[in-house]
Write an enzyme that holds these catalytic residues in place. Structure first.
Site, PDB file in Angstrom:
ATOM      1  N   GLU A 262      94.558  24.142   4.171  1.00 39.23           N
ATOM      2  CA  GLU A 262      93.907  22.900   3.771  1.00 39.23           C
ATOM      3  C   GLU A 262      94.264  21.749   4.701  1.00 39.23           C
ATOM      4  OE1 GLU A 262      97.521  23.040   0.896  1.00 39.23           O
ATOM      5  OE2 GLU A 262      96.247  24.406   2.024  1.00 39.23           O
TER       6      GLU A 262
ATOM      7  N   CYS B 122      97.922  27.727   3.586  1.00 39.72           N
ATOM      8  CA  CYS B 122      96.704  27.871   2.787  1.00 39.72           C
ATOM      9  C   CYS B 122      95.507  27.222   3.444  1.00 39.72           C
ATOM     10  CB  CYS B 122      96.914  27.310   1.388  1.00 39.72           C
ATOM     11  SG  CYS B 122      97.856  28.424   0.344  1.00 39.72           S
TER      12      CYS B 122
END
Length: 663
Positions: free
Chosen positions: A361, A359
């Site tokens: 991050e 994702c």
């Protein structure tokens, strides 16, 4: 070594206390379905028991580290600290990641020592295929089977020649043990037979338990040997097609995606993968064009496909593809290496970074893992209270770095970096209630607070300070427990129906029916699965995702990257393909110097699909549905559902709209 135990007198205070689950029972339902483990007496954990297990597991790791290095463990101070961590998790001021709620303090870590299972994410580069050969592929399979989402790149294309198997020598047979290690070893033997021109390898699957038999430790039931047989056959076909030539981008991604499909079918968890490729490679960009690659539609869905974007590039062609299906995502590797928080200017401390997690991050080196933890500013009454929570959120994640993995390459980079990711969720709710200026104050003060605790605890543990400490994860089911909007994302609607899938044999079904929740057979899985509808109100005055322009969404992501995240901000910006498609190259061009990564998703009307996970409703319909509901009580049940596919929520990569994209 004696394990850490919380005081029984302290725990007694929480046994009858009502947990603050969010969203009209949705939080409790998700907890019972996904994170509540079955105890030795055959009954499910209650929330106070899960928190006790997690906190005792965390402080047992600390105690073991301190005592094994003879650093001086203080039992009284440990008890006091653990009790405050317990209180803040119980009241959902912060929460460990889903895999932490599931695995911390269990035999998975405390007996088997599989501390990798506590980490959310990993990355592995194929650039070193000449030295590594099968290792990157085996790492991804092993990590995925432990619940870790993995990113990888295509830099290994052309680095080795796929020689093909030597059919002039007698074939060899490998009896596959009924273990995770056995499955991974079978992959290694298959790949290296083609990479090194070895004799054909055949597999004996007779030791693998039959379909439907229970899996101890991680939970769930066995899929039998069929998924493994299938992945062996499919990878053979891929390698046969590449034999005699340098390994291609397509072959690398095919093998990784087929492994992901196997892990999904293996009933351990839903896999999470991201692949990074070059923006100027038509071969790479067409991997999910199933008109060009029709064979890939059976497994291409297992990865999010992103490009390593170059600062100053022309984004026009990429945006045409994004407007079509939301891919590729973009990662600016130069920014990932150069910057921590953007407001601090370039420090180049992460110059070894090679990619990121599914994702995006986390900036990660090759073979690096990272643990995330989630805080909820909107669940606090004051900045001082939030600062106190950050101490324990940070401490949970830092403690996870004390656990060694069974991969030497991973231990080498993790022991050096001690990378963690303290995240914030409910950002939309906090902005609505307190304003953007107050959010900036909390973020900057909170970031400084974490750095101070990192100095103190790194000294106490006698380990290096963490190279980076903060991020914004997309969240998902963990934020549902706390009644928070996920990460920095705004909701699709203030009022909506959230649909959750359950086994029709689950003992959660009857309590939900008694409380008045609507249940119906799941479309396409009518014989095995039920869908329950939960009405949700995310709070008064909150704006919806459709009200935010693409420019405002990028601005919020850049705001979080500037004031909070020294790792990265996971953001899936949604856009109207009819009115905002022409804006995409301009918004990317403008924000490329302020972000490290971004993904985009065209907003469509999904009303034609049955049983969508989210369905917007108005306030009148919400009130009508809530009036039908009585108090939800799961009582003391033996919930077999809790042992099935614990990571089905895909906590390592929960992107808003993910289920829509899958559909």
């Amino acid at each position: 070594m004696e394990k850490f135990k919380l005081s029984e007198k302290f725990i007694d205070k929480y046994k009858r206390k009502k947990p603050p689950f969010g969203f009209n029972g949705l939080g409790e339902l998700v907890y019972m379905r996904t994170y509540s483990r079955i105890k030795a007496d055959g009954k499910n954990e209650r929330w106070w028991e899960t928190v006790q297990r997690v906190v005792e597991g965390t402080y047992s790791m600390q105690k073991h580290h301190i005592e094994s290095h003879q650093l001086g463990w203080n039992p009284w101070q440990g008890q006091k600290s653990a009790q405050e961590m317990y209180e803040r998790i119980f009241n959902m001021k912060f929460l460990p990641p889903g895999r932490g709620l599931w695995a911390m303090g269990t035999a998975i870590t405390e007996e088997k020592g599989l501390y990798a299972a506590l980490n959310n994410c990993a990355f592995v580069s194929t650039k070193t295929l000449k030295e590594d050969y099968a290792k990157p592929f085996c790492f991804l399979m092993d990590a995925s089977m432990l619940g870790v989402g993995v990113g990888f790149d295509t830099k290994g294309a052309g680095e080795i020649v796929v020689k093909g198997v030597n059919r002039d020598r007698n074939e060899e047979v490998y009896m596959i043990p009924d273990t995770r290690e056995g499955w991974v070893e079978s992959l290694r033997l298959l790949l290296e037979s083609y990479f090194h021109g070895l004799p054909l390898i055949e597999f004996d699957y007779n030791q693998i338990r039959l379909e439907g038999e229970p899996i101890k430790g991680f939970g769930g039931v066995s899929s039998g040997p069929e998924p493994l047989k299938e992945v062996h056959e499919d990878i053979r076909n891929v390698l046969e097609n590449n034999s005699g030539n340098p390994i291609t981008i397509t072959t690398i991604v095919d093998i990784m995606n087929l492994i992901g499909k196997c892990v999904v079918a293996g009933n351990v968890r839903r896999t999470a993968e991201i692949v990074f490729g070059d923006a100027d490679s038509e071969e790479y960009l067409d991997l999910k064009n199933y008109k060009v690659n029709p064979h890939r539609d059976q497994y291409g869905w297992t990865s999010n496909n992103s490009i390593f974007a170059e600062l100053g590039m022309d984004y026009t062609d990429v945006c045409k593809r994004i407007n079509d299906n939301g891919e590729p995502g973009l990662a600016w590797l130069e920014n990932m290496r150069t910057y921590s928080r953007m407001k601090n200017g370039g420090d180049n401390k992460d110059h070894r970074v090679m990619g990121g997690n599914p994702c995006l991050e986390q900036s990660l080196e090759s073979y690096e893992l990272c643990c995330l933890v989630e805080t909820f500013p909107n669940n606090h009454d004051s900045l001082e209270d939030y600062q106190r929570t950050l101490k324990y959120a940070y401490l949970y994640a830092k403690t996870v770095t004390l656990g060694r993995t069974h991969w030497s390459d991973t231990n080498r980079v993790m022991l050096r970096n001690r990378r963690i990711g303290c995240s914030v969720s409910g950002v939309a709710q906090f902005i609505t209630n307190c304003g953007l200026n107050e959010l900036q104050n909390w973020l900057e003060t909170g970031y400084d607070t974490i750095q101070e605790w990192d100095k103190q605890y790194s000294d106490w543990f006698a380990v290096p300070k963490s190279i980076k400490t903060t991020s914004v994860k997309p969240s998902g089911t963990v934020s549902l427990l706390a009644g928070a909007t996920p990460g920095l994302h705004y909701p699709e609607s203030r009022f909506y129906i959230r649909r959750v899938r359950l086994s029709n044999q689950s003992e959660l079904v009857e309590p939900l029916k008694k409380a008045g929740y609507k249940l119906e057979p799941a479309f396409g899985s009518e014989d095995s699965t039920m869908v329950v509808e939960v009405p949700v109100d995310v709070g008064e005055g909150i704006r919806t995702a459709a009200e935010l322009s693409i420019w405002e969404q990028f601005s919020l992501a850049a705001f979080m990257q500037r004031h909070w995240a020294d790792n990265q901000v996971s953001c899936t910006a949604t856009f109207n393909p009819e009115t905002e498609a022409d804006e995409l190259p301009h918004v990317l061009n403008y924000f490329q110097y302020r972000l490290k990564g971004i993904s985009l998703l065209p907003r469509h009307d999904y009303g034609a699909y049955k049983q969508m996970p989210y369905e917007s409703i108005n306030e009148q319909e919400y009130n009508k549905q809530v009036k039908k509901l009585s108090k939800l009580s799961f009582g003391v049940i033996k919930n077999e559902e809790a042992e099935i596919d614990k990571f089905c929520n895909n906590d390592s990569c929960e992107i808003p709209g993910e289920e829509i994209k899958s559909t």
